[in-house]
Design an enzyme around this catalytic site. Structure first.
Site, PDB file in Angstrom:
ATOM      1  N   ASN A 107       0.817  -1.215   0.000  1.00  0.00           N
ATOM      2  CA  ASN A 107       0.000   0.000   0.000  1.00  0.00           C
ATOM      3  C   ASN A 107       0.859   1.278   0.000  1.00  0.00           C
ATOM      4  OD1 ASN A 107      -2.407   1.602   0.016  1.00  0.00           O
ATOM      5  ND2 ASN A 107      -3.439  -0.108   1.002  1.00  0.00           N
ATOM      6  N   ARG A 108       0.230   2.407   0.270  1.00  0.00           N
ATOM      7  CA  ARG A 108       0.875   3.695  -0.009  1.00  0.00           C
ATOM      8  C   ARG A 108       1.417   4.406   1.232  1.00  0.00           C
ATOM      9  NH1 ARG A 108      -3.109   2.920  -3.676  1.00  0.00           N
ATOM     10  NH2 ARG A 108      -2.547   3.396  -5.825  1.00  0.00           N
ATOM     11  N   HIS A 133       3.680  -0.126  -2.535  1.00  0.00           N
ATOM     12  CA  HIS A 133       4.070  -1.546  -2.582  1.00  0.00           C
ATOM     13  C   HIS A 133       5.586  -1.779  -2.604  1.00  0.00           C
ATOM     14  CE1 HIS A 133      -0.092  -2.423  -2.905  1.00  0.00           C
ATOM     15  NE2 HIS A 133      -0.220  -2.500  -4.198  1.00  0.00           N
ATOM     16  N   HIS A 206      -0.864 -10.186  -2.994  1.00  0.00           N
ATOM     17  CA  HIS A 206      -1.548  -9.375  -3.999  1.00  0.00           C
ATOM     18  C   HIS A 206      -2.175 -10.222  -5.108  1.00  0.00           C
ATOM     19  CE1 HIS A 206      -2.391  -5.755  -6.332  1.00  0.00           C
ATOM     20  NE2 HIS A 206      -1.985  -5.040  -5.301  1.00  0.00           N
ATOM     21  N   SER A 207      -2.836 -11.315  -4.735  1.00  0.00           N
ATOM     22  CA  SER A 207      -3.532 -12.113  -5.758  1.00  0.00           C
ATOM     23  C   SER A 207      -4.794 -11.397  -6.207  1.00  0.00           C
ATOM     24  CB  SER A 207      -3.904 -13.495  -5.202  1.00  0.00           C
ATOM     25  OG  SER A 207      -2.768 -14.318  -5.188  1.00  0.00           O
ATOM     26  N   GLU A 343      -6.495  -7.512   0.187  1.00  0.00           N
ATOM     27  CA  GLU A 343      -5.136  -7.477   0.736  1.00  0.00           C
ATOM     28  C   GLU A 343      -5.196  -7.224   2.238  1.00  0.00           C
ATOM     29  OE1 GLU A 343      -3.028  -4.491  -1.731  1.00  0.00           O
ATOM     30  OE2 GLU A 343      -4.749  -4.738  -3.036  1.00  0.00           O
TER      31      GLU A 343
HETATM   32  C1  BGC Z   1      -3.667  -0.668  -4.926  1.00  0.00           C
HETATM   33  C2  BGC Z   1      -4.067  -0.036  -6.213  1.00  0.00           C
HETATM   34  C3  BGC Z   1      -2.982  -0.281  -7.195  1.00  0.00           C
HETATM   35  C4  BGC Z   1      -2.788  -1.754  -7.333  1.00  0.00           C
HETATM   36  C5  BGC Z   1      -1.660  -2.041  -8.263  1.00  0.00           C
HETATM   37  C6  BGC Z   1      -3.505  -2.131  -5.155  1.00  0.00           C
HETATM   38  O1  BGC Z   1      -3.104  -2.755  -3.983  1.00  0.00           O
HETATM   39  O2  BGC Z   1      -4.582  -0.421  -3.902  1.00  0.00           O
HETATM   40  O3  BGC Z   1      -4.275   1.333  -6.077  1.00  0.00           O
HETATM   41  O4  BGC Z   1      -3.266   0.293  -8.431  1.00  0.00           O
HETATM   42  O5  BGC Z   1      -2.512  -2.319  -6.112  1.00  0.00           O
HETATM   43  O6  BGC Z   1      -1.849  -3.236  -8.862  1.00  0.00           O
END
Ligand code: BGC
Length: 378
Positions: A107-108, A133, A206-207, A343
């Site tokens: 995440n961010r 990520h 991230h599946s 996630e």
């Molecule tokens: C995020 C999305 C992002 C994606 C990338 C997700 O976990 O929340 O904003 O574009 O991942 O594949």
């Protein structure tokens, strides 16, 4: 003198494990194949885990990514329910994080900046002005070390060592991820992380799921239920404002099963920012204990996926950025919202939000996460 005792104990342990296994069925041996070769010549392996019920999971050591997950529909037909690529090149070039473990920070983080113990850190900025990520070369873009399984179940352990300073993160982190495909058709993911100096750590899986098994179809008809009364609303760049708001009377209300498409295109400020669902739900119950987080159901196949986790948050991402440009397995172009991610993680931008549950790991502490994706039919 000691040897016969050790031998006897090993025999007793072996017989006990055998006695606990479903009668008449041996666990199929794990298959290993070469999936491809990285530009620097290192081979990437694919491991196939198969349980005693016939379900299977394939995992590559590049990105610790789940490349396929075959589970039965209501008639027992096994189909793959996760998006991915046929070849290594897709994973090397791809920008969608299909199936991978992402981190260090899933995440961010706003502007990629945070202060820890009085010192400011600047991480790689790779999503507009923010960090996403793990940065340019996150856990999804490195070769992990695969280790032999140590249980009587279909499992694979992978380890990555992320050095002090990589992508701007402090401290060297060793992360182990164990995938287990249980005989009850659960994909269990156990994480264990350690460090030599305090870093922040928040990995996730991230599946992209599409329970119909037909990846040319959007996931809008899937019914989703999330065990959460609140979300962390976002501002520009999908960075949380820091508040927690009630889901009641908003399109974020998944307390009862609701088709994902019901409100996804409503004129709603949060949905506009995410171009659909791309938000963090605040899970009920205390973090640190594995509890039910979500249920996903696809009526055509009868497949149900129940998510369990010990994490405080769940990012539900409805595949809004998939636009058909990623050519996936069997040459299928992954269209808008053809897969969704659930996630399990700490809240986004926690290092800048002291009111959110901490993601700081200290030397001597062990980061742990357990998440299960359980498959059944109805
Ligand atoms: C995020 C999305 C992002 C994606 C990338 C997700 O976990 O929340 O904003 O574009 O991942 O594949």
């Amino acid at each position: 003198m000691m040897r016969p005792i050790i031998f006897c104990m090993a025999m007793i342990a072996f017989l006990f494990t055998q006695a606990c296994q479903p009668k008449g069925k041996a666990l199929p041996p794990m298959k290993t194949t070469v999936f491809g070769t990285l530009p620097d010549g290192r081979p990437v392996h694919q491991y196939t885990l198969e349980n005693r019920s016939g379900a299977s999971a394939q995992i590559i050591d590049y990105g610790a990514a789940v490349t396929s997950l075959k589970v039965p529909d209501r008639n027992g037909k096994l189909e793959d329910v996760v998006l991915g690529y046929d070849s290594l090149q897709g994973y090397v070039d791809g920008t969608s994080y299909f199936g991978a473990i992402v981190g260090r920070y899933g995440n961010r983080i706003g502007k990629g900046r945070f202060v820890l113990d009085g010192k400011e850190y600047q991480l790689t900025v790779n999503d507009g002005e923010n960090h996403l990520h793990g940065g340019a070369v996150g856990f999804n873009k490195v070769l992990w070390e695969a280790m032999p399984p140590d249980s009587g179940e279909a499992s694979l352990r992978l380890q990555v060592v992320s050095k002090d300073g990589e992508e701007g993160y402090p401290g060297t982190v060793t992360l182990r991820v164990t995938y287990t495909l249980t005989d009850k058709n659960e994909l269990r993911i156990d994480y264990e992380g350690t460090t030599d100096r305090p870093p922040i750590l928040n990995p996730t899986q991230h599946s992209y799921f599409n329970l119909s098994g037909a990846f040319d179809r959007p996931i809008l008809d899937h019914l989703l239920m999330i065990e959460a009364d609140g979300v962390t609303p976002v501002g520009a760049g999908l960075i949380p404002t820091g508040r927690i708001t009630d889901v009641a009377n908003t399109p974020m209300d998944f307390r009862k099963p609701m088709a994902i498409g019901t409100h996804i295109d409503d004129p709603d400020a949060q949905l506009a920012l995410g171009k659909g669902y791309d938000h963090n739900w605040v899970l009920r119950g205390a973090a640190g204990r594995v509890r039910k987080a979500a249920e996903l159901y696809e009526a055509g196949s009868g497949r149900m996926m129940t998510v369990f986790t010990d994490q405080p948050g769940l990012q539900f991402y409805s595949g809004n950025f998939l636009d058909g440009s990623a050519k996936g397995k069997n040459g299928i172009a992954y269209g808008h919202r053809s897969g969704l991610c659930l996630e399990t993680q700490a809240f986004p931008d926690t290092p800048n939000k002291p009111q959110f549950p901490s993601v700081t790991l200290r030397p001597g502490q062990v980061y742990r996460q357990t998440t299960l994706y359980q498959f059944s039919t109805k």
